[in-house]
Scaffold this motif. Sequence first.
Motif, PDB file in Angstrom:
ATOM      1  N   ASP A   1      28.881  28.076  -3.696  1.00 25.02           N
ATOM      2  CA  ASP A   1      29.803  27.823  -4.803  1.00 25.02           C
ATOM      3  C   ASP A   1      29.481  26.513  -5.525  1.00 25.02           C
ATOM      4  N   ARG A   2      28.258  26.028  -5.367  1.00 21.30           N
ATOM      5  CA  ARG A   2      27.873  24.744  -5.980  1.00 21.30           C
ATOM      6  C   ARG A   2      26.962  24.936  -7.184  1.00 21.30           C
ATOM      7  N   VAL A   3      27.107  26.072  -7.871  1.00 23.62           N
ATOM      8  CA  VAL A   3      26.220  26.373  -8.988  1.00 23.62           C
ATOM      9  C   VAL A   3      27.033  26.743 -10.227  1.00 23.62           C
ATOM     10  N   ILE A   4      26.589  26.245 -11.366  1.00 26.72           N
ATOM     11  CA  ILE A   4      27.115  26.636 -12.666  1.00 26.72           C
ATOM     12  C   ILE A   4      25.929  27.111 -13.498  1.00 26.72           C
ATOM     13  N   GLY A   5      26.188  27.811 -14.578  1.00 29.39           N
ATOM     14  CA  GLY A   5      25.071  28.262 -15.392  1.00 29.39           C
ATOM     15  C   GLY A   5      25.499  29.207 -16.485  1.00 29.39           C
ATOM     16  N   CYS A   6      24.526  29.657 -17.272  1.00 33.31           N
ATOM     17  CA  CYS A   6      24.792  30.585 -18.366  1.00 33.31           C
ATOM     18  C   CYS A   6      23.480  31.157 -18.879  1.00 33.31           C
ATOM     19  N   THR A   7      23.596  32.126 -19.769  1.00 34.08           N
ATOM     20  CA  THR A   7      22.422  32.627 -20.466  1.00 34.08           C
ATOM     21  C   THR A   7      22.023  31.641 -21.547  1.00 34.08           C
ATOM     22  N   SER A   8      20.759  31.711 -21.971  1.00 37.84           N
ATOM     23  CA  SER A   8      20.266  30.707 -22.911  1.00 37.84           C
ATOM     24  C   SER A   8      19.379  31.326 -23.975  1.00 37.84           C
ATOM     25  N   SER A   9      19.108  30.524 -25.000  1.00 41.75           N
ATOM     26  CA  SER A   9      18.133  30.886 -26.031  1.00 41.75           C
ATOM     27  C   SER A   9      16.853  30.087 -25.837  1.00 41.75           C
ATOM     28  N   GLY A  10      16.464  29.939 -24.587  1.00 40.88           N
ATOM     29  CA  GLY A  10      15.337  29.097 -24.219  1.00 40.88           C
ATOM     30  C   GLY A  10      15.831  27.913 -23.430  1.00 40.88           C
TER      31      GLY A  10
ATOM     32  N   ASP B   1      13.337  27.390  -3.214  1.00 42.25           N
ATOM     33  CA  ASP B   1      12.247  26.766  -2.466  1.00 42.25           C
ATOM     34  C   ASP B   1      11.914  25.396  -3.039  1.00 42.25           C
ATOM     35  N   ALA B   2      11.951  25.277  -4.367  1.00 41.15           N
ATOM     36  CA  ALA B   2      11.584  24.010  -5.005  1.00 41.15           C
ATOM     37  C   ALA B   2      12.678  22.959  -4.890  1.00 41.15           C
ATOM     38  N   LEU B   3      13.938  23.385  -4.965  1.00 37.58           N
ATOM     39  CA  LEU B   3      15.047  22.430  -5.060  1.00 37.58           C
ATOM     40  C   LEU B   3      15.818  22.273  -3.760  1.00 37.58           C
ATOM     41  N   GLY B   4      15.612  23.177  -2.805  1.00 34.57           N
ATOM     42  CA  GLY B   4      16.439  23.153  -1.611  1.00 34.57           C
ATOM     43  C   GLY B   4      17.796  23.771  -1.912  1.00 34.57           C
ATOM     44  N   THR B   5      18.615  23.874  -0.905  1.00 31.89           N
ATOM     45  CA  THR B   5      19.914  24.535  -1.052  1.00 31.89           C
ATOM     46  C   THR B   5      21.083  23.654  -0.633  1.00 31.89           C
ATOM     47  N   ARG B   6      20.873  22.341  -0.614  1.00 33.44           N
ATOM     48  CA  ARG B   6      21.931  21.445  -0.130  1.00 33.44           C
ATOM     49  C   ARG B   6      22.386  20.431  -1.168  1.00 33.44           C
ATOM     50  N   ALA B   7      22.015  20.612  -2.409  1.00 29.55           N
ATOM     51  CA  ALA B   7      22.442  19.683  -3.456  1.00 29.55           C
ATOM     52  C   ALA B   7      23.946  19.802  -3.689  1.00 29.55           C
ATOM     53  N   GLY B   8      24.512  18.762  -4.272  1.00 28.43           N
ATOM     54  CA  GLY B   8      25.940  18.776  -4.559  1.00 28.43           C
ATOM     55  C   GLY B   8      26.297  19.662  -5.728  1.00 28.43           C
ATOM     56  N   LEU B   9      25.358  19.833  -6.670  1.00 26.35           N
ATOM     57  CA  LEU B   9      25.623  20.664  -7.840  1.00 26.35           C
ATOM     58  C   LEU B   9      24.305  21.166  -8.399  1.00 26.35           C
ATOM     59  N   TYR B  10      24.275  22.449  -8.731  1.00 21.67           N
ATOM     60  CA  TYR B  10      23.135  23.057  -9.414  1.00 21.67           C
ATOM     61  C   TYR B  10      23.596  23.580 -10.769  1.00 21.67           C
ATOM     62  N   ALA B  11      22.730  23.478 -11.761  1.00 21.03           N
ATOM     63  CA  ALA B  11      22.962  24.126 -13.053  1.00 21.03           C
ATOM     64  C   ALA B  11      21.737  24.980 -13.352  1.00 21.03           C
ATOM     65  N   VAL B  12      21.967  26.248 -13.666  1.00 19.78           N
ATOM     66  CA  VAL B  12      20.876  27.207 -13.850  1.00 19.78           C
ATOM     67  C   VAL B  12      21.044  27.906 -15.199  1.00 19.78           C
ATOM     68  N   PHE B  13      19.930  28.010 -15.944  1.00 17.19           N
ATOM     69  CA  PHE B  13      19.959  28.616 -17.267  1.00 17.19           C
ATOM     70  C   PHE B  13      18.945  29.758 -17.317  1.00 17.19           C
TER      71      PHE B  13
END
Length: 377
Positions: free
Chosen positions: A66-75, A34-46
């Motif tokens: 298929d425009r998202v990358i990400g991983c688990t984090s320590s904050g 909702d905040a970022l929209g769903t049409r960006a060229g690339l998303y990174a999520v942590f």
Amino acid sequence: MPTPVISRTRQHTAVASADSHRPDPVAAVAELADALGTRAGLYAVFVTPGYDLPLVGRELKRHFGDRVIGCTSSGNIGPRGYDSAGLCAVAFTGGLRARTVTVGPLDDAPGAVERAAPELADLRSEVGDGEGFAILLTDGLTRNEDLLAANLMAALGDVPIVGGSAGDNLTFEHTAVYHDGEFLPNLASVTVVRTDVPFRLIRLQHHEPTSTLLIATDVDPDRRVVRALNGRPAAQAYAEAVGTRVADLNFSVYSRHPLLLNAGGSAWIRAIAAANADGTLSMFARVDVGDVLRVGRPTGLLDHLEQQFAALEADLGPIGGMLAFDCVLRRLETEEHQVADQVGGFLAERGVVGFSTYGEQFNGMHMNQTLVAVAFA
């Protein structure tokens, strides 16, 4: 709903960030969408620990394809600065093209890179003579990021690499990298970004080498264990070098006095994880026999950060956004010295988004206690 933080580069790339602290993964990812929209060229999520990763992965794919990358984090580092909980995301829209391949399993990192060589070659060819860089996200518990980064640099040639190792809030139990709707261990993702937008890759560390030398004379490099320094039990030699007793070695000592390796004309931090009962030292980065290490000393994290950002802005101009990979040891240091709010606020004001890592990669090197990032004008 969180208000996205949006900046725009001179070449019309919007860099937006948002976070969510909703405990339900379906609601949390929906809030990001909702905040970022769903049409960006690339998303990174942590993603910090505590979330149902299969559900998070499913929802990320549902909202962002298929425009998202990400991983688990320590904050995370997000619109509020340092954040120990929740999901954090950054979206890049316009002026760039991105493509991701996975590398793994990572038990044999050189072999994994070799198996991915055809796809990596395709990524390299897409950059061509243009400007581009690669984002590396890797499992933070494999203990082989050193070999992974070196082999990826050889495969990608002159495409610079920046990235970080996934975390899990210092439990050291489960770290994972996102791929196609799932969070998977023993995996790395490599995203090559071609862009017309001015950018810089940066590496910031606030420790400098002293004249005190410790030569690695007996090591188990694959386990990241140093048995002897200068021919003596490693913990004893290190403790004497920093002016304390083995019994008094702790995180504060390791944080103030990491070991630095000189390579390629630069100093790279090898952080100490623990002094073991058998007199050895466990490390967060690889050390090989014959490595000449210097004891480090701090120069002031916040002061150094301010100086380096001023130099970056003098070179690049006003920072339009930044994707950062910041060692969790740096955040712990800011908490110990009660400057976490100041440092986190400084980063948030300059549009820095990223996560607290278990290690950082810059070109062909893996390191610790460092912030690496790609900054956009």
